[in-house]
Design a protein around this motif. Structure first.
Motif, PDB file in Angstrom:
ATOM      1  N   THR A  40       0.803  -1.217   0.000  1.00  0.00           N
ATOM      2  CA  THR A  40       0.000   0.000   0.000  1.00  0.00           C
ATOM      3  C   THR A  40       0.843   1.277   0.000  1.00  0.00           C
ATOM      4  OG1 THR A  40      -0.116  -0.082   2.421  1.00  0.00           O
ATOM      5  CG2 THR A  40      -1.886  -1.152   1.200  1.00  0.00           C
ATOM      6  N   ALA A  41       2.113   1.165   0.396  1.00  0.00           N
ATOM      7  CA  ALA A  41       2.966   2.354   0.470  1.00  0.00           C
ATOM      8  C   ALA A  41       3.215   2.973  -0.902  1.00  0.00           C
ATOM      9  CB  ALA A  41       4.299   2.007   1.135  1.00  0.00           C
ATOM     10  N   THR A  42       3.026   2.198  -1.959  1.00  0.00           N
ATOM     11  CA  THR A  42       3.289   2.693  -3.310  1.00  0.00           C
ATOM     12  C   THR A  42       2.030   3.156  -4.029  1.00  0.00           C
ATOM     13  OG1 THR A  42       3.086   0.463  -4.245  1.00  0.00           O
ATOM     14  CG2 THR A  42       5.290   1.168  -3.540  1.00  0.00           C
ATOM     15  N   CYS A  43       0.930   3.272  -3.310  1.00  0.00           N
ATOM     16  CA  CYS A  43      -0.353   3.569  -3.959  1.00  0.00           C
ATOM     17  C   CYS A  43      -0.361   4.909  -4.697  1.00  0.00           C
ATOM     18  CB  CYS A  43      -1.488   3.518  -2.950  1.00  0.00           C
ATOM     19  SG  CYS A  43      -1.387   4.758  -1.641  1.00  0.00           S
ATOM     20  N   ASN A  44       0.441   5.872  -4.231  1.00  0.00           N
ATOM     21  CA  ASN A  44       0.461   7.178  -4.893  1.00  0.00           C
ATOM     22  C   ASN A  44       1.051   7.116  -6.290  1.00  0.00           C
ATOM     23  OD1 ASN A  44      -0.743   8.488  -2.739  1.00  0.00           O
ATOM     24  ND2 ASN A  44       1.201   8.990  -1.759  1.00  0.00           N
ATOM     25  N   LEU A  45       1.722   6.015  -6.629  1.00  0.00           N
ATOM     26  CA  LEU A  45       2.257   5.855  -7.975  1.00  0.00           C
ATOM     27  C   LEU A  45       1.141   5.692  -9.007  1.00  0.00           C
ATOM     28  CD1 LEU A  45       5.284   3.489  -7.269  1.00  0.00           C
ATOM     29  CD2 LEU A  45       5.344   5.927  -7.820  1.00  0.00           C
ATOM     30  N   LEU A  46      -0.066   5.481  -8.523  1.00  0.00           N
ATOM     31  CA  LEU A  46      -1.212   5.428  -9.432  1.00  0.00           C
ATOM     32  C   LEU A  46      -1.348   6.740 -10.200  1.00  0.00           C
ATOM     33  CD1 LEU A  46      -3.706   3.816 -10.390  1.00  0.00           C
ATOM     34  CD2 LEU A  46      -4.976   4.821  -8.487  1.00  0.00           C
ATOM     35  N   VAL A  72      -7.667 -10.478   1.039  1.00  0.00           N
ATOM     36  CA  VAL A  72      -8.282 -10.274  -0.275  1.00  0.00           C
ATOM     37  C   VAL A  72      -9.335  -9.163  -0.271  1.00  0.00           C
ATOM     38  CG1 VAL A  72      -9.720 -11.335  -2.049  1.00  0.00           C
ATOM     39  CG2 VAL A  72      -7.788 -12.594  -1.097  1.00  0.00           C
ATOM     40  N   PHE A  73     -10.332  -9.284   0.578  1.00  0.00           N
ATOM     41  CA  PHE A  73     -11.412  -8.284   0.599  1.00  0.00           C
ATOM     42  C   PHE A  73     -10.889  -6.887   0.946  1.00  0.00           C
ATOM     43  CE2 PHE A  73     -15.115  -5.989   2.006  1.00  0.00           C
ATOM     44  CZ  PHE A  73     -16.157  -6.465   1.215  1.00  0.00           C
ATOM     45  N   PRO A  74     -10.108  -6.727   2.031  1.00  0.00           N
ATOM     46  CA  PRO A  74      -9.594  -5.385   2.337  1.00  0.00           C
ATOM     47  C   PRO A  74      -8.638  -4.850   1.263  1.00  0.00           C
ATOM     48  CG  PRO A  74      -8.657  -7.031   3.829  1.00  0.00           C
ATOM     49  CD  PRO A  74      -9.764  -7.694   3.100  1.00  0.00           C
ATOM     50  N   MET A  75      -7.869  -5.715   0.608  1.00  0.00           N
ATOM     51  CA  MET A  75      -6.945  -5.252  -0.430  1.00  0.00           C
ATOM     52  C   MET A  75      -7.695  -4.718  -1.644  1.00  0.00           C
ATOM     53  SD  MET A  75      -3.764  -4.801  -1.291  1.00  0.00           S
ATOM     54  CE  MET A  75      -2.710  -5.878  -0.312  1.00  0.00           C
ATOM     55  N   VAL A  76      -8.694  -5.458  -2.102  1.00  0.00           N
ATOM     56  CA  VAL A  76      -9.492  -5.011  -3.251  1.00  0.00           C
ATOM     57  C   VAL A  76     -10.236  -3.728  -2.901  1.00  0.00           C
ATOM     58  CG1 VAL A  76     -11.403  -5.588  -4.790  1.00  0.00           C
ATOM     59  CG2 VAL A  76      -9.720  -7.337  -4.199  1.00  0.00           C
ATOM     60  N   SER A  77     -10.795  -3.662  -1.700  1.00  0.00           N
ATOM     61  CA  SER A  77     -11.507  -2.462  -1.262  1.00  0.00           C
ATOM     62  C   SER A  77     -10.570  -1.255  -1.217  1.00  0.00           C
ATOM     63  CB  SER A  77     -12.135  -2.682   0.115  1.00  0.00           C
ATOM     64  OG  SER A  77     -13.064  -3.741   0.093  1.00  0.00           O
ATOM     65  N   PHE A  78      -9.351  -1.483  -0.727  1.00  0.00           N
ATOM     66  CA  PHE A  78      -8.353  -0.408  -0.639  1.00  0.00           C
ATOM     67  C   PHE A  78      -8.076   0.189  -2.007  1.00  0.00           C
ATOM     68  CE2 PHE A  78      -3.918   0.889  -1.117  1.00  0.00           C
ATOM     69  CZ  PHE A  78      -3.778   1.821  -0.112  1.00  0.00           C
ATOM     70  N   TRP A  79      -7.819  -0.657  -2.987  1.00  0.00           N
ATOM     71  CA  TRP A  79      -7.468  -0.146  -4.308  1.00  0.00           C
ATOM     72  C   TRP A  79      -8.675   0.447  -5.040  1.00  0.00           C
ATOM     73  CZ3 TRP A  79      -2.889   1.228  -5.726  1.00  0.00           C
ATOM     74  CH2 TRP A  79      -1.771   0.624  -5.134  1.00  0.00           C
ATOM     75  N   LEU A  80      -9.861  -0.061  -4.772  1.00  0.00           N
ATOM     76  CA  LEU A  80     -11.059   0.559  -5.351  1.00  0.00           C
ATOM     77  C   LEU A  80     -11.240   1.973  -4.807  1.00  0.00           C
ATOM     78  CD1 LEU A  80     -13.598  -2.418  -5.317  1.00  0.00           C
ATOM     79  CD2 LEU A  80     -12.730  -1.233  -7.352  1.00  0.00           C
ATOM     80  N   ASP A  81     -11.004   2.140  -3.514  1.00  0.00           N
ATOM     81  CA  ASP A  81     -11.103   3.473  -2.906  1.00  0.00           C
ATOM     82  C   ASP A  81     -10.032   4.415  -3.475  1.00  0.00           C
ATOM     83  OD1 ASP A  81     -13.201   2.629  -1.356  1.00  0.00           O
ATOM     84  OD2 ASP A  81     -11.997   2.267   0.439  1.00  0.00           O
ATOM     85  N   LYS A  82      -8.800   3.898  -3.632  1.00  0.00           N
ATOM     86  CA  LYS A  82      -7.728   4.717  -4.192  1.00  0.00           C
ATOM     87  C   LYS A  82      -8.025   5.100  -5.641  1.00  0.00           C
ATOM     88  CE  LYS A  82      -5.059   5.122  -0.688  1.00  0.00           C
ATOM     89  NZ  LYS A  82      -4.826   6.467  -0.080  1.00  0.00           N
ATOM     90  N   LEU A  83      -8.605   4.175  -6.380  1.00  0.00           N
ATOM     91  CA  LEU A  83      -8.971   4.459  -7.765  1.00  0.00           C
ATOM     92  C   LEU A  83     -10.012   5.565  -7.833  1.00  0.00           C
ATOM     93  CD1 LEU A  83      -9.051   3.896 -10.801  1.00  0.00           C
ATOM     94  CD2 LEU A  83     -10.676   2.037 -10.333  1.00  0.00           C
ATOM     95  N   ARG A  84     -11.030   5.482  -6.997  1.00  0.00           N
ATOM     96  CA  ARG A  84     -12.071   6.516  -7.010  1.00  0.00           C
ATOM     97  C   ARG A  84     -11.512   7.872  -6.590  1.00  0.00           C
ATOM     98  NH1 ARG A  84     -17.033   4.968  -8.099  1.00  0.00           N
ATOM     99  NH2 ARG A  84     -17.577   2.751  -7.976  1.00  0.00           N
ATOM    100  N   ALA A  85     -10.609   7.861  -5.610  1.00  0.00           N
ATOM    101  CA  ALA A  85      -9.994   9.118  -5.170  1.00  0.00           C
ATOM    102  C   ALA A  85      -9.181   9.743  -6.303  1.00  0.00           C
ATOM    103  CB  ALA A  85      -9.114   8.874  -3.948  1.00  0.00           C
ATOM    104  N   ARG A  86      -8.437   8.910  -7.029  1.00  0.00           N
ATOM    105  CA  ARG A  86      -7.637   9.420  -8.145  1.00  0.00           C
ATOM    106  C   ARG A  86      -8.531   9.943  -9.262  1.00  0.00           C
ATOM    107  NH1 ARG A  86      -4.109  12.566 -10.040  1.00  0.00           N
ATOM    108  NH2 ARG A  86      -3.181  11.945 -12.033  1.00  0.00           N
TER     109      ARG A  86
END
Length: 347
Positions: A40-46, A72-86
């Motif tokens: 998750t530390a690299t999520c800003n690279l999105l 699995v569930f928290p990981m997918v949820s995390f990236w979906l939230d990051k995608l919407r924020a971006r």
């Protein structure tokens, strides 16, 4: 790239590659692939891969590791939230210019049409309602990897995992599939889905929702009615006004446990070229020479520091001798001038 059979290796931060094929007219079609890894530390690279110029044709693949089912569930949820924020940031920037102000609205409308305008769960333009689908505006594919390591689990666990992921995918207008590098059929399904979205290939019509098998559910092929209600043991949760997402999260954690935090990054940096596939003789020789120069420089620095330290220690005793003698005389004077009781009291 799509036909490679090489052993997958961990992704370090942000990596780029491309997929190319010959189109129907004989021309070359190229898809640029950006892969973010390392936790998750690299999520800003999105922000690098997904921007205003790429959003119209973007395909986002979210990968989750079935060998670590509790994540699995928290990981997918995390990236979906990051995608919407971006995407929210991108939409804000696009709306600042009159010519592109309606781009994201148009993309969400396009996604809703692809999903199926007559689908009972469809929600156009992001309007949230009962049993609605919240379209992001970009194509999203959720891939659950290493199914071979999860397939031996208890059938009930596989059922909850499948239904939970189906809910996440369907609610966000995404496709869902399982894959395993050793299962040719699952790998073929993964390639077909990517070909459909990257190169406008034939739409994938195969649908597999049996939780005992590798899932393959194209966007728009599922429904909340088929997925069913979350298997929440505490029935009062339905009366507390919890949303569908919260209920599915609670059900998932009841079966797989709750994690304190998602992994933020790798414990060690993986080798970038373990098999030496990209060896360059001149560059490698130059690197060896530079590393040797660096070792010699460090040794010279250490010797210089040791010499300087020895010189300082050699001068130190001579500088302290007068002070020691003075202290000795002061001590003798103090013993000679012993105070009277009255003087001691005044002191």
């Amino acid at each position: 790239m799509m036909e490679r059979e090489e052993e997958p290796r961990p992704t370090l931060a942000l990596e780029y590659c491309y997929a190319r094929r010959t189109g129907k007219t004989g021309g070359k079609e190229v898809a640029h692939l950006w892969e973010i890894g390392g936790g998750t530390a690299t999520c800003n690279l999105l922000d690098v891969a997904l921007n205003e110029s790429a959003v119209k044709t973007a395909v986002v693949v979210i990968a989750a590791d079935l060998s670590k089912p509790e994540e699995v569930f928290p990981m997918v949820s995390f990236w979906l939230d990051k995608l919407r924020a971006r995407l929210h940031e991108i939409e804000k920037n696009l709306k600042a210019k009159p010519a592109s102000a309606k781009v994201m609205d148009q993309l969400r409308e396009r996604a809703a049409k692809r999903f199926g305008e007559k689908h009972p769960d469809n929600a156009r333009d992001g309007v949230i309602g009962k049993g609605s689908v919240r379209h992001t505006g970009v194509t999203v594919v959720i891939v659950a990897t290493k199914f071979d390591q999860f397939s031996q689990k208890d059938p009930e666990l596989k059922r909850v995992m499948a239904r939970s992921l189906r809910f996440l995918a369907h609610s966000n207008g995404a496709s869902l599939l399982y894959t395993s590098k050793d299962d040719k059929q699952l790998v073929a399904g993964f390639r077909n889905v990517l070909t459909q979205w990257l190169f406008k290939g034939q739409p994938v019509k195969t649908k597999v929702t049996d939780h005992l098998k590798g899932l393959l559910v194209p966007a728009g092929a599922d429904s909340h009615q088929d997925i069913g209600t979350p298997p929440v043991a505490d029935k009062s949760a339905f009366e507390k006004g919890m949303g569908p997402g919260e209920l599915w999260k609670a059900a998932f954690e009841a079966y797989f446990g709750k994690i304190d935090a998602l992994p933020s990054g790798p414990s060690e940096v993986p080798a970038l070229d373990p098999k030496g596939q990209f060896a360059e003789r001149d560059i490698d020789n130059a690197l060896v020479q530079k590393e040797e120069d660096l070792k010699l420089y460090r040794k010279a620095q250490e010797k210089q520091e040791q010499a300087s330290k020895a010189a300082v220690e050699k001068k130190a005793p001579a500088a302290k001798a007068p002070a020691a003698a003075k202290a000795s005389r002061t001590s003798s004077s103090a013993r000679a001038a012993k105070p009277t009781p009255a003087a001691a009291e005044a002191t």
